[in-house]
Design a protein around this motif. Structure first.
Motif, PDB file in Angstrom:
ATOM      1  N   UNK A   5      34.918  23.749  13.450  1.00 36.89           N
ATOM      2  CA  UNK A   5      34.342  22.766  14.367  1.00 36.89           C
ATOM      3  C   UNK A   5      32.983  23.229  14.886  1.00 36.89           C
ATOM      4  N   UNK A   6      32.873  24.493  15.232  1.00 33.93           N
ATOM      5  CA  UNK A   6      31.590  25.009  15.712  1.00 33.93           C
ATOM      6  C   UNK A   6      30.543  25.009  14.592  1.00 33.93           C
ATOM      7  N   UNK A   7      30.971  25.351  13.377  1.00 28.67           N
ATOM      8  CA  UNK A   7      30.044  25.316  12.239  1.00 28.67           C
ATOM      9  C   UNK A   7      29.525  23.919  11.980  1.00 28.67           C
ATOM     10  N   UNK A   8      30.425  22.926  12.061  1.00 26.90           N
ATOM     11  CA  UNK A   8      30.010  21.544  11.878  1.00 26.90           C
ATOM     12  C   UNK A   8      29.038  21.125  12.976  1.00 26.90           C
ATOM     13  N   UNK A   9      29.351  21.493  14.205  1.00 31.56           N
ATOM     14  CA  UNK A   9      28.464  21.157  15.318  1.00 31.56           C
ATOM     15  C   UNK A   9      27.084  21.776  15.158  1.00 31.56           C
ATOM     16  N   UNK A  16      21.287  21.516  13.672  1.00 34.02           N
ATOM     17  CA  UNK A  16      20.181  21.872  12.781  1.00 34.02           C
ATOM     18  C   UNK A  16      19.609  20.667  12.059  1.00 34.02           C
ATOM     19  N   UNK A  17      20.482  19.750  11.656  1.00 36.45           N
ATOM     20  CA  UNK A  17      20.020  18.532  11.002  1.00 36.45           C
ATOM     21  C   UNK A  17      19.150  17.715  11.955  1.00 36.45           C
ATOM     22  N   UNK A  28      11.631  15.481  14.122  1.00 35.40           N
ATOM     23  CA  UNK A  28      10.162  15.422  14.098  1.00 35.40           C
ATOM     24  C   UNK A  28       9.623  14.354  13.151  1.00 35.40           C
ATOM     25  N   UNK A  29      10.301  14.156  12.029  1.00 31.89           N
ATOM     26  CA  UNK A  29       9.850  13.129  11.080  1.00 31.89           C
ATOM     27  C   UNK A  29      10.029  11.741  11.683  1.00 31.89           C
ATOM     28  N   UNK A  30      11.190  11.501  12.267  1.00 32.75           N
ATOM     29  CA  UNK A  30      11.463  10.196  12.877  1.00 32.75           C
ATOM     30  C   UNK A  30      10.524   9.961  14.063  1.00 32.75           C
TER      31      UNK A  30
END
Length: 82
Positions: free
Chosen positions: A19-23, A28-29, A35-37
């Motif tokens: 769960x922490x890895x997914x979060x 990070x995503x 910045x692009x958006x």
């Protein structure tokens, strides 16, 4: 700290790492895509509208955390009373 507490209280002990890895992956995503958006919105809509959109998005995205934290703390208080 709040996210770690919420995750550890909501998932089983064996699933905290996943769960922490997914979060962290989603975090990070967001750092990669935002910045692009934001840059594209800034060019098309202007600074004031871009800030307004991101302010509303930040406020709305915090609502599930506020709801979940209140639910967890109420459950803890009930367990202490019992």
């Amino acid at each position: 700290p709040m996210t770690l507490t919420l995750v550890s209280k909501r998932v089983g002990k064996g699933d905290v790492g996943v769960a922490m890895g997914f979060g962290e992956a989603m975090f990070g995503l967001g750092w990669t895509i935002s910045p692009v958006v934001a840059g594209s919105m800034l060019e098309v809509l202007g600074a004031q509208t871009t800030y307004a959109v991101f302010s509303v998005a930040a406020a709305l995205s915090s609502l599930p955390l506020v709801y979940a934290s209140g639910k967890i703390y109420r459950r803890e208080e009930q367990a202490q009373v019992s």
